[in-house]
Design an enzyme around this catalytic site. Sequence first.
Site, PDB file in Angstrom:
ATOM      1  N   HIS A  20     -43.973  -1.108  76.363  1.00  0.00           N
ATOM      2  CA  HIS A  20     -44.229  -0.977  77.611  1.00  0.00           C
ATOM      3  C   HIS A  20     -44.894  -0.591  78.200  1.00  0.00           C
ATOM      4  O   HIS A  20     -45.923  -0.433  78.839  1.00  0.00           O
ATOM      5  CB  HIS A  20     -42.390  -0.660  78.177  1.00  0.00           C
ATOM      6  CG  HIS A  20     -41.704  -1.146  78.073  1.00  0.00           C
ATOM      7  ND1 HIS A  20     -40.295  -1.249  77.271  1.00  0.00           N
ATOM      8  CD2 HIS A  20     -40.983  -2.426  78.741  1.00  0.00           C
ATOM      9  CE1 HIS A  20     -39.455  -1.826  77.720  1.00  0.00           C
ATOM     10  NE2 HIS A  20     -39.356  -3.004  78.664  1.00  0.00           N
ATOM     11  N   MET A  42     -36.741  -3.805  82.334  1.00  0.00           N
ATOM     12  CA  MET A  42     -35.697  -3.845  82.344  1.00  0.00           C
ATOM     13  C   MET A  42     -35.061  -2.046  82.271  1.00  0.00           C
ATOM     14  O   MET A  42     -34.025  -2.034  81.606  1.00  0.00           O
ATOM     15  CB  MET A  42     -34.609  -4.735  82.214  1.00  0.00           C
ATOM     16  CG  MET A  42     -35.216  -5.850  82.617  1.00  0.00           C
ATOM     17  SD  MET A  42     -33.462  -6.872  82.437  1.00  0.00           S
ATOM     18  CE  MET A  42     -33.588  -7.478  80.417  1.00  0.00           C
TER      19      MET A  42
HETATM   20  O1  PAF Z   1     -38.808  -8.737  80.094  1.00  0.00           O
HETATM   21  C1  PAF Z   1     -38.124  -8.077  80.640  1.00  0.00           C
HETATM   22  O2  PAF Z   1     -37.923  -6.760  81.096  1.00  0.00           O
HETATM   23  C2  PAF Z   1     -37.738  -8.479  82.562  1.00  0.00           C
HETATM   24  O3  PAF Z   1     -37.190 -10.048  81.818  1.00  0.00           O
HETATM   25  C3  PAF Z   1     -38.214  -9.477  82.944  1.00  0.00           C
HETATM   26  C4  PAF Z   1     -39.717  -9.362  82.862  1.00  0.00           C
HETATM   27  C5  PAF Z   1     -38.216  -7.301  83.870  1.00  0.00           C
HETATM   28  C6  PAF Z   1     -37.271  -9.375  84.172  1.00  0.00           C
HETATM   29  O4  PAF Z   1     -36.144  -9.182  84.394  1.00  0.00           O
END
Ligand code: PAF
Length: 297
Positions: free
Chosen positions: A42, A35
């Site tokens: 990430h 997101m």
């Molecule tokens: O973990 C996240 O950032 C969100 O839940 C995801 C997996 C991108 C789905 O919107």
Amino acid sequence: MTERIVQTIRTVPLIRDEIAARRAAGATVGFVPTMGALHAGHTALVERAAREHDVVVVSIFVNPAQFNRAEDLEQYPRDEAADVKAAGAAGATICFTPSVTEIYPADFASSVQVRGPLTETLEGQDRGVGHFDGMATVVTILLNIVGADVAYFGAKDAQQALVVQRFVRDLRIPTEIVTSATVRDQDGLALSSRNARLTADGREQALAISAALQAAANAISNGSADSPEAASAAGIDRLRVAGITADYFMIADPLTLEPASQLSGTLLIACAATVDGVRLIDNLTVSANREAATANC
Ligand code: PAF
């Protein structure tokens, strides 16, 4: 890691065409759904995907369907340019940045729901299963659009990863789901996009969450706790000293998320708490075999 040239694609037909062309040239595809508000947790997933695949797609989409509080959605940090740069530096080849209407057209009418303890405990009990319906729906859409060989999720959201694994299995979605270890700051705080909203004092207080998980893990491994309740009490006590009341602090089966009835085998210790107005979650996995007890995520 060599920085790759990142292509930003906003529509479903364009990304499908691009991935089909790359596949025709023999490429494998890794996928990291996000997101945005990318942090080292990430980028560790993107780096892993880049080591394992020729093409790495990172989606950046703040999914309105998984927020149960309007102000949480509104306050969610958004900086697409910075996210695309960070994804590229970590090895992404394509950033998929759809609009809300690209994902949810006006007549969108479908939902993916996983029911049972996997969604009804922990976050489901606290935020309502609607959060997981929204997450499962968007992840299904994204997996169908990208058609990756492997999609990567972080272990900090252990329940989310289990829910994804379940619907991918149930719905026969042909993408392998890999869960990667939680990335922490040196002082133990689990990385989260929400940490950016903590004040310096709040961040200091939030350290009690990982410390509380560790206290419960220690109580299990050194034998001072003889039941899940006693181990939880050790964690809750550590939180109380820091002035934090947990939304939940639970010792559970790491596959079904049902509350543990005894201290044996591998256990998940999971906690959610609101600190400084910011809701944070974290977890550890611990082996209850005393000599082998390790907190490993
Ligand atoms: O973990 C996240 O950032 C969100 O839940 C995801 C997996 C991108 C789905 O919107």
